[in-house]
Scaffold this motif. Structure first.
Motif, PDB file in Angstrom:
ATOM      1  N   ARG A 172       0.870  -1.178   0.000  1.00  0.00           N
ATOM      2  CA  ARG A 172       0.000   0.000   0.000  1.00  0.00           C
ATOM      3  C   ARG A 172       0.904   1.224   0.000  1.00  0.00           C
ATOM      4  N   VAL A 173       0.732   2.059  -1.013  1.00  0.00           N
ATOM      5  CA  VAL A 173       1.600   3.209  -1.218  1.00  0.00           C
ATOM      6  C   VAL A 173       0.871   4.482  -0.798  1.00  0.00           C
ATOM      7  N   TYR A 174       1.514   5.269   0.040  1.00  0.00           N
ATOM      8  CA  TYR A 174       0.968   6.523   0.565  1.00  0.00           C
ATOM      9  C   TYR A 174       1.833   7.674   0.030  1.00  0.00           C
ATOM     10  N   ARG A 175       1.204   8.582  -0.724  1.00  0.00           N
ATOM     11  CA  ARG A 175       1.933   9.725  -1.272  1.00  0.00           C
ATOM     12  C   ARG A 175       1.174  11.015  -0.993  1.00  0.00           C
ATOM     13  N   PRO A 176       1.873  12.044  -0.524  1.00  0.00           N
ATOM     14  CA  PRO A 176       1.208  13.333  -0.351  1.00  0.00           C
ATOM     15  C   PRO A 176       0.655  13.821  -1.682  1.00  0.00           C
ATOM     16  N   ALA A 177      -0.516  14.438  -1.648  1.00  0.00           N
ATOM     17  CA  ALA A 177      -1.136  14.954  -2.868  1.00  0.00           C
ATOM     18  C   ALA A 177      -0.281  16.077  -3.445  1.00  0.00           C
ATOM     19  N   GLY A 178      -0.346  16.215  -4.753  1.00  0.00           N
ATOM     20  CA  GLY A 178       0.391  17.287  -5.412  1.00  0.00           C
ATOM     21  C   GLY A 178       1.775  16.839  -5.838  1.00  0.00           C
ATOM     22  N   GLN A 179       2.361  17.633  -6.713  1.00  0.00           N
ATOM     23  CA  GLN A 179       3.684  17.328  -7.233  1.00  0.00           C
ATOM     24  C   GLN A 179       4.765  17.950  -6.351  1.00  0.00           C
ATOM     25  N   PRO A 180       5.741  17.168  -5.933  1.00  0.00           N
ATOM     26  CA  PRO A 180       6.809  17.737  -5.106  1.00  0.00           C
ATOM     27  C   PRO A 180       7.801  18.517  -5.962  1.00  0.00           C
ATOM     28  N   SER A 181       8.522  19.414  -5.336  1.00  0.00           N
ATOM     29  CA  SER A 181       9.551  20.171  -6.061  1.00  0.00           C
ATOM     30  C   SER A 181      10.805  19.342  -6.270  1.00  0.00           C
ATOM     31  N   ALA A 182      10.935  18.264  -5.516  1.00  0.00           N
ATOM     32  CA  ALA A 182      12.090  17.374  -5.640  1.00  0.00           C
ATOM     33  C   ALA A 182      11.645  15.985  -5.204  1.00  0.00           C
ATOM     34  N   PRO A 183      12.387  14.948  -5.602  1.00  0.00           N
ATOM     35  CA  PRO A 183      12.023  13.599  -5.157  1.00  0.00           C
ATOM     36  C   PRO A 183      11.930  13.517  -3.637  1.00  0.00           C
ATOM     37  N   ARG A 184      10.953  12.757  -3.171  1.00  0.00           N
ATOM     38  CA  ARG A 184      10.676  12.673  -1.741  1.00  0.00           C
ATOM     39  C   ARG A 184      11.473  11.546  -1.073  1.00  0.00           C
ATOM     40  N   PRO A 185      11.702  11.669   0.229  1.00  0.00           N
ATOM     41  CA  PRO A 185      12.227  10.516   0.966  1.00  0.00           C
ATOM     42  C   PRO A 185      11.145   9.447   1.059  1.00  0.00           C
ATOM     43  N   CYS A 186      11.555   8.235   1.388  1.00  0.00           N
ATOM     44  CA  CYS A 186      10.606   7.130   1.436  1.00  0.00           C
ATOM     45  C   CYS A 186      10.898   6.248   2.646  1.00  0.00           C
ATOM     46  N   LEU A 187       9.830   5.727   3.230  1.00  0.00           N
ATOM     47  CA  LEU A 187       9.932   4.740   4.297  1.00  0.00           C
ATOM     48  C   LEU A 187       9.212   3.474   3.850  1.00  0.00           C
ATOM     49  N   VAL A 188       9.927   2.370   3.801  1.00  0.00           N
ATOM     50  CA  VAL A 188       9.312   1.059   3.594  1.00  0.00           C
ATOM     51  C   VAL A 188       8.970   0.542   4.992  1.00  0.00           C
ATOM     52  N   TRP A 189       7.670   0.327   5.240  1.00  0.00           N
ATOM     53  CA  TRP A 189       7.173   0.131   6.601  1.00  0.00           C
ATOM     54  C   TRP A 189       6.561  -1.253   6.798  1.00  0.00           C
ATOM     55  N   LEU A 190       6.835  -1.834   7.991  1.00  0.00           N
ATOM     56  CA  LEU A 190       6.407  -3.197   8.314  1.00  0.00           C
ATOM     57  C   LEU A 190       5.653  -3.204   9.627  1.00  0.00           C
ATOM     58  N   HIS A 191       4.401  -3.645   9.597  1.00  0.00           N
ATOM     59  CA  HIS A 191       3.597  -3.756  10.807  1.00  0.00           C
ATOM     60  C   HIS A 191       4.066  -4.914  11.673  1.00  0.00           C
ATOM     61  N   GLY A 192       3.586  -4.948  12.916  1.00  0.00           N
ATOM     62  CA  GLY A 192       3.868  -6.057  13.810  1.00  0.00           C
ATOM     63  C   GLY A 192       2.744  -7.074  13.827  1.00  0.00           C
ATOM     64  N   GLY A 193       2.845  -8.010  14.779  1.00  0.00           N
ATOM     65  CA  GLY A 193       1.842  -9.067  14.888  1.00  0.00           C
ATOM     66  C   GLY A 193       2.443 -10.420  15.196  1.00  0.00           C
ATOM     67  N   ALA A 194       3.640 -10.419  15.826  1.00  0.00           N
ATOM     68  CA  ALA A 194       4.291 -11.654  16.254  1.00  0.00           C
ATOM     69  C   ALA A 194       4.582 -12.592  15.097  1.00  0.00           C
ATOM     70  N   TRP A 195       4.781 -12.059  13.907  1.00  0.00           N
ATOM     71  CA  TRP A 195       5.085 -12.807  12.685  1.00  0.00           C
ATOM     72  C   TRP A 195       3.911 -13.658  12.187  1.00  0.00           C
ATOM     73  N   VAL A 196       2.836 -13.730  12.948  1.00  0.00           N
ATOM     74  CA  VAL A 196       1.721 -14.604  12.562  1.00  0.00           C
ATOM     75  C   VAL A 196       0.408 -13.832  12.378  1.00  0.00           C
TER      76      VAL A 196
END
Length: 317
Positions: free
Chosen positions: A65-89
């Motif tokens: 699931r990709v989350y991007r701020p609306a609108g065009q940025p003036s420069a490429p944005r930083p990115c976080l690849v994010w992982l939820h928890g749940g005890a692996w199961v």
């Protein structure tokens, strides 16, 4: 004169914990556990473009699931690849620790956040399958940086709880393969088994929390054989529990956020010490007053403060 307790639960969570404690004597139900994580307020409002994608993995299709701020940025944005928890199961892209965290960080930092629906361990899925998905997702983001509006040199990898474990292990693996992320964001992670002995301060804090709310070695012992497909923990790769890696040099700059009333805090604290000893830049903080998994409580001010700090990391040059 009575001395006030050194450790104090968050003022909005303490009544819930006391109600839980009261019900211990009469028998606890699933609803009693669920009540601890009820929202304290509405979700935050952010102007974001959110879309679901399926990407090819090494031996499966990986939902993102990709989350991007609306609108065009003036420069490429930083990115976080994010992982939820749940005890692996357990866990999914809709839980607050995934969805609200991704929204909150993307909005605060004007950043792209990619939340990964990695495979959960089961009777047929074991390590390294979840980590393979994480590594594949990270590489996909780097390879599709232009399409995503992302700066390929500013892609961070992070996660919470079991997701923090996967983020740390995948970061170690990527380091060894010459592709270390820009930085790692580890929220109340478990990176050692057995869990390191608590400090005196942590031991005192844990006395304030009912025992059924604390993760134990016995509970871990029920999950780990499934995760490792029966491989003894002491024979597992350091990529599973990177706190047991002999050489952490070259690990990227790292943010570690531990919960005050959490047995896993000793693992996060120990890992921060190990990283510093290896010459890694570490920012370490303690989320005061909260138990394990505070990012799952919508409207909690301590969760908002954590999102502020995570966003600040992504806003660094």
């Amino acid at each position: 004169m009575t001395t006030p307790p050194r450790h104090k639960l968050h003022q909005e969570l303490a009544p819930r914990v006391e109600e839980f404690r009261r019900k211990e004597t009469t028998g606890l139900a699933l609803a009693d556990h669920q009540a601890l994580g009820k929202p304290l307020g509405p979700p935050e409002t952010w102007d974001l473009e959110i879309d679901d994608r399926d990407i090819p993995g090494p031996d499966t299709v990986i939902p993102l699931r990709v989350y991007r701020p609306a609108g065009q940025p003036s420069a490429p944005r930083p990115c976080l690849v994010w992982l939820h928890g749940g005890a692996w199961v357990g866990g999914d892209l809709d839980m607050p620790e995934a969805h609200e965290t991704a929204r909150g960080v993307a909005g605060r930092a004007d950043a792209v956040v990619v939340s990964v629906d990695y495979r959960l361990c089961s009777e047929t899925v074991h390590f390294p399958a979840p980590q393979n998905d994480v590594v594949a997702a990270y590489r996909w983001v780097r390879d599709h940086a232009v399409d995503l509006g992302v700066d390929p040199d500013r892609v961070a990898l992070g996660g919470a709880s079991a997701g923090g474990n996967l983020a740390a292990g995948a970061t170690l693996r990527l380091r060894d393969e010459g592709e270390a992320p820009w930085q790692a964001l580890l929220l109340y992670p478990l990176v050692h088994v057995p869990i390191p002995a608590p400090s005196d301060d942590l031991a005192a804090a844990l006395t304030q929390v009912p025992a059924p709310l604390l993760l134990t070695g016995e509970q871990l012992g029920m999950v780990l054989p499934l995760m490792l497909d029966g491989t003894p923990v002491e024979e597992a790769s350091p990529y599973v529990f990177p706190g047991h890696c002999d050489d952490l040099s070259g690990f990227p700059p790292t943010y570690v956020d531990n919960d005050e009333f959490d047995p896993l805090r000793s693992s996060g604290e120990r890992f921060a010490e190990q990283l510093r000893a290896a010459g890694v830049e570490v920012e370490q903080t303690l989320s005061a007053g909260v138990m394990h998994g505070h990012l799952n409580i919508v409207g909690l001010d301590a969760a908002h403060a954590t999102l502020d700090r995570m966003a600040a990391r992504l806003l660094k040059g």
